[in-house]
Design a protein around this motif. Structure first.
Motif, PDB file in Angstrom:
ATOM      1  N   ARG A  21       0.851  -1.185   0.000  1.00 27.26           N
ATOM      2  CA  ARG A  21       0.000   0.000   0.000  1.00 27.26           C
ATOM      3  C   ARG A  21       0.886   1.233   0.000  1.00 27.26           C
ATOM      4  O   ARG A  21       2.102   1.123   0.097  1.00 27.26           O
ATOM      5  N   GLY A  22       0.227   2.405  -0.114  1.00 29.64           N
ATOM      6  CA  GLY A  22       0.988   3.635  -0.302  1.00 29.64           C
ATOM      7  C   GLY A  22       0.970   3.969  -1.783  1.00 29.64           C
ATOM      8  O   GLY A  22       1.260   3.102  -2.621  1.00 29.64           O
ATOM      9  N   ALA A  23       0.637   5.240  -2.091  1.00 34.83           N
ATOM     10  CA  ALA A  23       0.390   5.603  -3.491  1.00 34.83           C
ATOM     11  C   ALA A  23       1.543   5.248  -4.441  1.00 34.83           C
ATOM     12  O   ALA A  23       1.314   4.601  -5.473  1.00 34.83           O
ATOM     13  N   PRO A  24       2.802   5.632  -4.121  1.00 33.42           N
ATOM     14  CA  PRO A  24       3.865   5.298  -5.085  1.00 33.42           C
ATOM     15  C   PRO A  24       4.100   3.788  -5.178  1.00 33.42           C
ATOM     16  O   PRO A  24       4.291   3.257  -6.274  1.00 33.42           O
ATOM     17  N   ALA A  25       4.053   3.094  -4.042  1.00 35.31           N
ATOM     18  CA  ALA A  25       4.368   1.653  -4.052  1.00 35.31           C
ATOM     19  C   ALA A  25       3.366   0.878  -4.896  1.00 35.31           C
ATOM     20  O   ALA A  25       3.751  -0.028  -5.650  1.00 35.31           O
TER      21      ALA A  25
ATOM     22  N   ARG B  60      12.073   1.465 -14.910  1.00 35.56           N
ATOM     23  CA  ARG B  60      12.624   2.790 -14.583  1.00 35.56           C
ATOM     24  C   ARG B  60      11.940   3.432 -13.378  1.00 35.56           C
ATOM     25  O   ARG B  60      12.500   4.273 -12.688  1.00 35.56           O
ATOM     26  N   LEU B  61      10.683   3.014 -13.112  1.00 33.52           N
ATOM     27  CA  LEU B  61       9.900   3.664 -12.048  1.00 33.52           C
ATOM     28  C   LEU B  61      10.542   3.508 -10.667  1.00 33.52           C
ATOM     29  O   LEU B  61      10.459   4.397  -9.829  1.00 33.52           O
ATOM     30  N   LEU B  62      11.185   2.360 -10.448  1.00 33.24           N
ATOM     31  CA  LEU B  62      11.773   2.088  -9.126  1.00 33.24           C
ATOM     32  C   LEU B  62      12.822   3.131  -8.759  1.00 33.24           C
ATOM     33  O   LEU B  62      12.758   3.750  -7.685  1.00 33.24           O
ATOM     34  N   ALA B  63      13.780   3.335  -9.667  1.00 40.03           N
ATOM     35  CA  ALA B  63      14.880   4.260  -9.373  1.00 40.03           C
ATOM     36  C   ALA B  63      14.370   5.694  -9.312  1.00 40.03           C
ATOM     37  O   ALA B  63      14.808   6.483  -8.469  1.00 40.03           O
ATOM     38  N   LYS B  64      13.431   6.028 -10.184  1.00 40.00           N
ATOM     39  CA  LYS B  64      12.916   7.410 -10.200  1.00 40.00           C
ATOM     40  C   LYS B  64      12.229   7.742  -8.883  1.00 40.00           C
ATOM     41  O   LYS B  64      12.366   8.840  -8.336  1.00 40.00           O
ATOM     42  N   ASP B  65      11.502   6.758  -8.351  1.00 44.99           N
ATOM     43  CA  ASP B  65      10.785   7.014  -7.098  1.00 44.99           C
ATOM     44  C   ASP B  65      11.771   7.323  -5.961  1.00 44.99           C
ATOM     45  O   ASP B  65      11.563   8.260  -5.190  1.00 44.99           O
ATOM     46  N   VAL B  66      12.845   6.551  -5.877  1.00 42.36           N
ATOM     47  CA  VAL B  66      13.819   6.806  -4.795  1.00 42.36           C
ATOM     48  C   VAL B  66      14.432   8.194  -4.969  1.00 42.36           C
ATOM     49  O   VAL B  66      14.539   8.962  -4.003  1.00 42.36           O
ATOM     50  N   SER B  67      14.807   8.562  -6.203  1.00 39.14           N
ATOM     51  CA  SER B  67      15.453   9.876  -6.357  1.00 39.14           C
ATOM     52  C   SER B  67      14.451  11.001  -6.102  1.00 39.14           C
ATOM     53  O   SER B  67      14.804  12.016  -5.487  1.00 39.14           O
ATOM     54  N   ASP B  68      13.193  10.831  -6.494  1.00 40.34           N
ATOM     55  CA  ASP B  68      12.172  11.853  -6.168  1.00 40.34           C
ATOM     56  C   ASP B  68      12.038  11.998  -4.657  1.00 40.34           C
ATOM     57  O   ASP B  68      11.942  13.102  -4.117  1.00 40.34           O
ATOM     58  N   ASN B  69      12.013  10.853  -3.967  1.00 43.69           N
ATOM     59  CA  ASN B  69      11.833  10.903  -2.505  1.00 43.69           C
ATOM     60  C   ASN B  69      12.993  11.607  -1.820  1.00 43.69           C
ATOM     61  O   ASN B  69      12.801  12.368  -0.874  1.00 43.69           O
TER      62      ASN B  69
ATOM     63  N   ALA C  26       5.934   2.545   1.956  1.00 43.24           N
ATOM     64  CA  ALA C  26       4.878   3.061   1.077  1.00 43.24           C
ATOM     65  C   ALA C  26       5.404   3.467  -0.285  1.00 43.24           C
ATOM     66  O   ALA C  26       4.642   3.890  -1.157  1.00 43.24           O
ATOM     67  N   THR C  27       6.725   3.335  -0.455  1.00 38.35           N
ATOM     68  CA  THR C  27       7.379   3.803  -1.682  1.00 38.35           C
ATOM     69  C   THR C  27       8.407   2.725  -2.086  1.00 38.35           C
ATOM     70  O   THR C  27       8.443   1.653  -1.493  1.00 38.35           O
TER      71      THR C  27
ATOM     72  N   LEU D  63       5.421  14.795  -7.937  1.00 36.53           N
ATOM     73  CA  LEU D  63       4.458  15.394  -8.877  1.00 36.53           C
ATOM     74  C   LEU D  63       3.565  14.334  -9.512  1.00 36.53           C
ATOM     75  O   LEU D  63       2.465  14.643  -9.972  1.00 36.53           O
ATOM     76  N   SER D  64       4.006  13.064  -9.465  1.00 32.96           N
ATOM     77  CA  SER D  64       3.148  11.998 -10.003  1.00 32.96           C
ATOM     78  C   SER D  64       1.894  11.797  -9.151  1.00 32.96           C
ATOM     79  O   SER D  64       0.963  11.115  -9.563  1.00 32.96           O
TER      80      SER D  64
END
Ligand SMILES: CSC[C@@H](O)[C@@H](O)C(=O)COP(=O)(O)O
Length: 355
Positions: free
Chosen positions: A46-50, A133-142, A175-176, A283-284
């Motif tokens: 759960r959690g929006a990004p995850a 690609r989504l995995l790495a982008k999420d960590v760098s956004d966080n 959550a991410t 922003l996603s």
């Protein structure tokens, strides 16, 4: 015990079963889109990004298994992908991240079908790459959100003052794909040695605060205290809390924010007590297609989440229940929205979006 909610390598996807935390740390394999749909729907993840990442990666897992003989032509592959992606979007309605990433994959599918220089095998590989690609982008956004949020709060307190903050629900590594959003800001403040104390709410009825955030805070060694959701007003009256940091499931163009049920009442209390209230989200999580929070669908979940605790009924038999999983905090109660691109006031948010 591991805090990695998603493990992914070369077409192998595992999630930490969050229904079992904090008592047990058990990873489960997600081998199909159907597995991912169920894990998201039952909140094993759960959690929006995850949930967005797990949904898209489950498509990559299925594609990895496809050999050349099962890939006949691009249109057949498109038909299959469209049906699976649309199905995934039905797993949980409120968080926009899942829908947005699904829409992005659908656009990529259309683009690849129209491109004559791409054959069916490279179409498959390109869809896999987009999901991965989504995995790495999420960590760098966080990590960017963590830094922006820490700077925003620290510029509003005197040099050398350590801060006391409150958070709601769970917005951390669990959550991410790692680090977290609101909890990422808290993690960053702790790395900078500027945390005096963190309060986390239990977050009834699913207890993301008591089970997951409390676990992450203890794991990181961050000085912290758990309170019941009904104690926030008393805490704000008695203790110097500098700011509230929460996450978001969907932020409307005007800054109205859907987040875990209970967020709205904390925002009202923060306003009354003159406490800064920040929404932390990539922003996603912003849905620029809707003008206000009135257009957000709020998921309602099973009564048993309220009536039962750890499988034991505690509510009186026969009572009716109302169990919305999220509420909408009006933009007027939000001090700032902390994104990977900076901290912005709700009324300026539209400037970051599509025109
Ligand atoms: C970085 S997670 C942001 C939000 O998704 C979070 O605050 C939240 O509301 C999670 O709700 P949940 O029902 O546990 O998926």
């Amino acid at each position: 015990m591991s805090l990695k909610s998603i493990k992914y390598e070369q077409g192998q996807l595992q999630i930490l079963d969050q229904l079992l935390l904090p008592a047990k740390s058990v990873y489960i394999d997600l081998k199909t889109v159907q597995d991912a749909w169920s894990a998201i729907n039952t909140m094993q993840v759960r959690g929006a990004p995850a949930i967005a990442i797990v949904g898209c990666l489950s498509v990559a897992v299925e594609l990895h298994k496809k050999d050349a003989s099962s890939l006949t032509n691009k249109n057949d592959l498109k038909t299959e992908l469209v049906s699976k992606l649309r199905y995934l979007a039905t797993s949980r309605p409120t968080a926009v991240n899942l829908t947005k990433e699904i829409d992005a994959l659908l656009s990529t599918v259309d683009r690849l079908v129209a491109d004559d220089s791409v054959d069916v095998t490279s179409m498959k590989l390109k869809i896999i790459e987009s999901a991965e690609r989504l995995l790495a982008k999420d960590v760098s956004d966080n990590m960017a959100i963590g830094q922006v949020g820490a700077n925003s709060l620290l510029t509003s307190v005197l040099d050398g003052v350590n801060v006391t903050v409150l958070t709601h629900c769970n917005t951390g590594s669990l959550a991410t794909s790692g680090y977290g959003t609101a909890l990422g800001v808290i993690r960053r403040l702790h790395e900078l040695d500027r945390i005096a104390h963190v309060y986390c709410t239990e977050t009834r009825p699913y207890m993301q605060g008591a089970r997951l955030t409390a676990y992450e805070l203890v794991y990181e060694g961050i000085p912290s205290t758990l309170i019941c959701d009904s104690m926030v007003a008393a805490l704000f009256k008695k203790t110097c809390v500098h700011a509230v940091f929460v996450g978001a499931d969907r932020v409307a163009r005007n800054g109205d924010t859907a987040n875990k049920i209970g967020t709205y009442q904390i925002a009202v209390l923060a306003k009354y007590h003159g406490i800064l209230f920040y929404v932390c989200a990539p922003l996603s999580s912003v849905d620029f297609s809707i003008e206000s929070g009135d257009h957000i669908t709020i998921e309602e979940r099973a009564e048993s989440e309220m009536t039962d605790v750890a499988g034991q009924r505690i509510a009186a038999e026969g009572i009716k229940c109302w169990n919305p999983a999220f509420d909408v905090t009006p933009a007027s109660l939000i001090t700032g929205i902390i994104t990977e691109k900076g901290c912005i006031t709700p009324n300026e948010l539209h400037k970051l979006g599509p025109v």
